[in-house]
Design an enzyme around this catalytic site. Sequence first.
Site, PDB file in Angstrom:
ATOM      1  N   ASP A  12       0.884  -1.167   0.000  1.00 47.00           N
ATOM      2  CA  ASP A  12       0.000   0.000   0.000  1.00 47.00           C
ATOM      3  C   ASP A  12       0.917   1.211   0.000  1.00 47.00           C
ATOM      4  O   ASP A  12       1.495   1.570   1.022  1.00 47.00           O
ATOM      5  CB  ASP A  12      -0.865  -0.047   1.279  1.00 47.00           C
ATOM      6  CG  ASP A  12      -1.646   1.243   1.502  1.00 47.00           C
ATOM      7  OD1 ASP A  12      -1.675   2.095   0.591  1.00 47.00           O
ATOM      8  OD2 ASP A  12      -2.228   1.386   2.599  1.00 47.00           O
ATOM      9  N   LYS A  74       3.104  11.202  -3.858  1.00 46.82           N
ATOM     10  CA  LYS A  74       1.990  10.515  -4.505  1.00 46.82           C
ATOM     11  C   LYS A  74       1.018  11.528  -5.128  1.00 46.82           C
ATOM     12  O   LYS A  74       0.314  11.214  -6.082  1.00 46.82           O
ATOM     13  CB  LYS A  74       1.273   9.662  -3.464  1.00 46.82           C
ATOM     14  CG  LYS A  74       0.257   8.696  -4.044  1.00 46.82           C
ATOM     15  CD  LYS A  74      -0.345   7.866  -2.919  1.00 46.82           C
ATOM     16  CE  LYS A  74      -1.463   6.984  -3.420  1.00 46.82           C
ATOM     17  NZ  LYS A  74      -2.071   6.227  -2.313  1.00 46.82           N
ATOM     18  N   GLU A 179      -6.989   0.717  -4.438  1.00 44.75           N
ATOM     19  CA  GLU A 179      -6.992   0.602  -2.972  1.00 44.75           C
ATOM     20  C   GLU A 179      -8.339   0.096  -2.441  1.00 44.75           C
ATOM     21  O   GLU A 179      -8.364  -0.803  -1.598  1.00 44.75           O
ATOM     22  CB  GLU A 179      -6.629   1.957  -2.343  1.00 44.75           C
ATOM     23  CG  GLU A 179      -5.153   2.289  -2.516  1.00 44.75           C
ATOM     24  CD  GLU A 179      -4.845   3.774  -2.404  1.00 44.75           C
ATOM     25  OE1 GLU A 179      -5.736   4.540  -1.999  1.00 44.75           O
ATOM     26  OE2 GLU A 179      -3.713   4.160  -2.731  1.00 44.75           O
ATOM     27  N   ASP A 201     -12.593   5.801   2.881  1.00 44.96           N
ATOM     28  CA  ASP A 201     -11.167   5.797   3.215  1.00 44.96           C
ATOM     29  C   ASP A 201     -10.751   7.173   3.742  1.00 44.96           C
ATOM     30  O   ASP A 201     -10.573   8.108   2.962  1.00 44.96           O
ATOM     31  CB  ASP A 201     -10.375   5.406   1.958  1.00 44.96           C
ATOM     32  CG  ASP A 201      -8.870   5.372   2.202  1.00 44.96           C
ATOM     33  OD1 ASP A 201      -8.406   5.845   3.251  1.00 44.96           O
ATOM     34  OD2 ASP A 201      -8.154   4.868   1.313  1.00 44.96           O
TER      35      ASP A 201
END
Lengths: 636, 164
Positions: A12, A74, A179, A201
């Site tokens: 992850d 990211k 994800e 999330d």
Amino acid sequence: MDYIMAKILGIDLGTTFSAMAIVEGGEAKIVENKEGARTTPSVVAITKNGERLVGILARRQQITNPKNTIFSVKRLIGRRFSDQEVQRDKKLLPYELRESTDGGVEVKMGNEPSGGWSKPPEISAMILQKMKQDAEERLGEKIEKAIITCPAYFDDSQRKATKLAGEIAGFEVLRVINEPTAAALAYGLTKKKDHKIIVYDFGGGTFDISVLDVSADTVEVKATGGDTHLGGDDFDQKIMDWLIAEFKKDQGLNLASDQLALQRLKEAGERAKIELSTAVETEINLPFITSDESGPKHLYFKLTRAKLEELTEEYVSRSIELVKQTLGETKFGTNDIDEVVLVGGQTRMPLIQEELRKFFGKEPNRSLNPDEVVALGAAIEGGILQGEVRDVLLLDVTPLSLGIETLGEVNTTIIPKNTTVPTAKSQVFSTAADNQTSVEIHVLQGERLTAQGNKSLGRFILDGIPPSPRGVPQVEVTFDIDANGILNVSAKDKATGKTQTIRIEGSTGISKEEIARMKKEAEMHAAEDQRKREFIDARNTADALIYTCEKTMRDAGEKIAAEIKKEIEVKIDELKKTKEGDSAEDVKRKTAELSQAIQKAGSEMYKSAPASQGGNDEGGKNAAKGEYKEKQNSGE
Amino acid sequence: MEEENNPEKARENSDPEEKLAECERQKHEYLSGWQRARADFLNYKKEEMERIRGFIAYSTEELFLKLLPILDSFERAEKAVPANSTDECVKGVLNIKSLLRDFLRQEGIVEIQTSGCKFDPNFHEAVDEEERAGAESGTIVEEVQKGYTINGRVLRPAKIKVAK
């Protein structure tokens, strides 16, 4: 062994933290990094000496080296420099960004030759490389293959860049998966057909919602939404602001300009937030937080969960608003959603869970650690590709405990519930009365502590036990369940070798409803059963002691002084009366009194003639209906 | 009727070989499955013991980590005490601090050196950077919070200020 399958690392790769997992023995588990942590900060730095640091070490020096410490890369990976997102982040990030020749992004970290301008995948690769090395060190083998996750909204270019990062790090990247899909995989939700799943999330710095539609072997992302700049850190900031404001009201001093005080406030605030996920009130106690002319100042406030919810309510309701919006982009209503999955540490907040429960009318999936669930899912994807997960031999477990009835209608469990079958276990029991020549074995299934209320599976009698005093015969009772759930119960008298058995089919084939009902009943009656059990145990102990005392009086009565003898007799009578009552406390007290009395007699006997006595009353409390438990052993 | 039975019989006759082969194959599969399961279990037991050992060490470390802020607070209190204080109560409280510190020392917890050291992210966490006359860039100029190691590993890095 024919060949050793290479392990596939599930990664992850997060905005602020990354985590990794592998599948072992059919189950996914997190792999810790070299520092022993289950997550690694997604931070990379080049120091002034040209040394490259990754993870926690990079973060520790961030303040002294902000221009050469790259975090949140990211947010930039696979994007064009002209993207709105990049232009927005450019203003927030302390390090330098520029447009690359192909229109992408480049970040500056250190100077040539050790550093210089790099593309985001190269930075991500440094994080992945550390994880690879740490995993190899932990697992003691080379790891060549990986599954990496990315947000569901990542476009083709961002996915390619993520894959490239893995390849630069030396992995063969088998897949880049979403994800939310990984989270659903970790919960085993992708096996069902026509399943609609919401993945909520809430991480440290980003908030993502995904709507998934699972149908025959495919997981389709129906819609994504969220806020790339909303996260748990915002909650921490709210607590800090509140503490600063309260302290100012209280002491008239502004902590906001004190860098060191702020550090302590931030840590204490985050700790309080975490505590309030389980407690309803916590204290924030920072002695000597600052000082003025009058001396040191202390910060001490109580923060309640209600206050925290009030402070952060805007973020929670905003997140629910975004869920509504995202769901609105699909044709699904709240009733169409079958599962809600929670990801990210902030979802531990009870208010968030409560709001989601209200909104969807169902309990969210939260049994797995929300910080680790994506990495676990990535590892499971690896396991599926390898066949390790699909081909695991499925072994049943016993849905309810199995046992026998013992003295006083007690249910003595031999095989506890949730034991994987096939299995065998045995225990040795004995008789409860002198010259008892047979014992009845009554096989029970259930969780109730008393025999009644459990399901009776069958009973049989073992006879032909040679007459002997109570507690002497040894009867070994063995429960053996095979892989098909067939239960064989046998009782064997160790002295004569005489054996009786019973075969019970379908001890595991009990309906779900019945299991649920029986478990519920056991829970409902737990306190009452416990009381009964305590009383029975006390009474059994009393019985055993009375037996020993009477035997002592018979065998050695003449050696005991008359007054002590009298006292013992009185105490025996009292105890006999008390145990017909219903108070465990009274029985225990009277047992203790008798025990003291007989000890007096004992020490007197020793004085007159030292002799050894091997009696042991301890087992008495387990004395059983026809059985007296002495020792136990379990077979494999 | 007999003729109808014949092919059946013929098939049965040819079966034993195949059956044996099939049984052999199955026997191999089951035996290896059993051996693997057995090995898995033994390995699992070993790993579990390892894990429990690790867990015990980890949970003790967690406990010590939670104790450290109390020692920090004592140290802050100590710093705030005027140098010429003769207050016996203060002395007593500081002795309590020594009790706690000595206990931690006995448990293998050692302070991380910072005074005059170069900043090293392996042991230190920078919380600020300052111009300081006479201090070489990258050296530690102030310790904000003590750091500790346990059995040679960092339990908590020292929080420090670094010279610009």
